[in-house]
Design an enzyme around this catalytic site. Structure first.
Site, PDB file in Angstrom:
ATOM      1  N   GLU A  59       4.793 -10.797   1.589  1.00 26.71           N
ATOM      2  CA  GLU A  59       3.834  -9.953   0.838  1.00 26.71           C
ATOM      3  C   GLU A  59       3.058 -10.144  -0.410  1.00 26.71           C
ATOM      4  OE1 GLU A  59       1.908  -5.854   3.236  1.00 26.71           O
ATOM      5  OE2 GLU A  59       2.518  -5.200   0.937  1.00 26.71           O
ATOM      6  N   TYR A  92      -6.061  -9.031  -1.448  1.00 28.19           N
ATOM      7  CA  TYR A  92      -4.284  -9.377  -0.446  1.00 28.19           C
ATOM      8  C   TYR A  92      -3.530  -9.990   0.169  1.00 28.19           C
ATOM      9  CZ  TYR A  92      -1.417  -7.053   3.223  1.00 28.19           C
ATOM     10  OH  TYR A  92      -0.489  -7.075   4.313  1.00 28.19           O
TER      11      TYR A  92
END
Ligand code: GDP
Ligand code: MN
Length: 381
Positions: free
Chosen positions: A190, A101
């Site tokens: 993101e 991530y």
């Protein structure tokens, strides 16, 4: 402005962040053709402006073009968190060895962009932050110094990525994500998951990208990406009329002049036990045109049960606003009761004008609190 995954990936590609080849499709047949062109196994991905598509069944692997067609048929029209799927992104399927991530967002408290990176990707990042905070590496970038290459290394080593090939690729992606963030005036960029393939290749499998609305004038090519069908009708109406409008989820529609007054009106409604349905800022103007525009926008929202008109006359005179309200009521049918509080310049004249005309569904109150209580009471009736 939130971008779809495929739009975010287009920006990623422009800044050199690796993504898979893909095609946009809006029908099952287009999905089949896209799968044919891409060749081999593909992923059929619902394009909606919300997360958790995988869990909702909006992301499916397809083995061949016919399979892609039938998966597309199943996903199109699906409702994912209140968003209806009208677009699909068909992408060459990736093999996944690891899911990481990586994100860059604004930390408003620190007034700086904040990188977050963890090797515990693929799941909700909030969950990682809550259960394994030590696995989430956080790092601020000083906007005046700009991004420094050591910061990418600090993220990668901090999260204990051991493979040198991964370290190098991730560090490069971190730098490019910063370029994309600054270059596009983003509020959020993101990548979840950032994957490592069995062959050791790192790439962005998903994208969540939000651009600052106030900077869109600098990026016409991004502004053009907006999907007007995905904008709620009342927001579209507000944008067309140039009215400042924010949708909330209560039952009292709020109209005021000036952002500060409108903000405190929200508090007063809450204090009176009600909940704002939305708010509209008339700005400096209180002429009939402005009032009609604002009332039209406010009443598009079916949740509005009463309307609270809160005006403090400064440069805008209350008698003008009162005339504007009466003209507006002449021109349009409004089913909901309207509570008006006028104070400031020419407030008495304004109230007198309203009293003399005395429209049936209009209630004038002298103070902000009394008016709020009345509006909340009428919303319940
Ligand atoms: P989200 O659920 O909205 O965050 O959508 P994502 O794009 O992140 O996809 C959700 C999950 O689907 C990923 O975490 C992967 O596990 C899986 N997925 C997506 N694309 C692929 C792919 O190309 N190959 C494989 N094997 N899985 C994929
Ligand atoms: Mn994701």
């Amino acid at each position: 402005m939130d971008l779809y995954e495929y739009q975010g990936k287009q920006l990623f590609a422009r800044f050199g962040i690796p993504v898979s080849a893909g095609r946009l499709a809006t029908t099952p047949d287009e999905a089949r053709v896209a799968a044919e062109e891409l060749g081999g196994q593909v992923v059929v991905k619902a394009q909606v402006l919300t997360g958790g598509r995988g869990k909702a069944g909006g992301i499916k692997l397809a083995d061949d073009p016919d399979d892609a067609r039938s998966k597309a048929h199943r996903i199109l029209g699906m409702d994912i968190g209140g968003h209806v799927v009208r677009r699909l992104w068909i992408e060459r399927a990736s093999e996944i060895a690891k899911e990481y991530y990586l994100s860059l967002t604004f930390d408003r408290g620190a007034k700086r962009p904040l990188f977050m990176f963890t090797t515990e990707g693929g799941v909700d990042i909030e969950e990682v932050a809550a259960t394994k905070p030590e696995a989430l590496v956080r790092l601020h970038v000083d906007p005046f110094e700009g991004f420094q290459p050591w910061q990418a290394r600090a993220l990668v080593y901090g999260a204990r990525v051991e493979d040198p090939g991964e370290q190098k690729q991730i560090a490069a992606i971190v730098g490019k994500l910063y370029d994309a963030f600054v270059g596009c005036d983003a509020m959020l960029a993101e990548i979840n998951p950032l994957i490592v393939t069995p062959a050791g290749e790192v790439k962005a499998l998903d994208s969540k990208f939000t651009v600052d609305d106030n900077a869109l004038f600098k990026h016409p090519e991004i502004a053009e990406m907006r999907d007007l069908d995905a904008v709620p009708v009342e927001e579209r109406a507000a944008r067309e009329k140039g009215v400042t409008y924010v949708k909330l989820d209560g039952e009292v529609g709020i109209l005021g002049n000036g952002a500060g007054l409108v903000m405190s009106t929200l508090d007063v409604i809450a204090n009176a036990g009600g909940r704002p349905a939305n708010f509209c800022d008339l700005g400096g103007g209180g002429d009939a045109e402005g009032v009609v525009d604002a009332l039209e926008v406010i009443t598009v929202d079916p949740q509005v049960r009463s309307i609270f008109f809160n005006i403090f006359g400064g440069i805008t005179r209350c008698d003008e606003v009162a005339r504007g309200i009466l003209q507006a009521l002449d021109r349009m049918e409004i089913a909901q009761p309207i509570v008006v509080r006028l104070d400031g310049t020419n407030a008495e004249e304004g109230r007198l004008i309203l009293q003399e005309a005395a429209p049936a569904n209009l209630h004038a109150e002298a103070t902000m609190l009394e008016a709020a209580e009345r509006a909340v009471e009428l919303a319940r009736a």
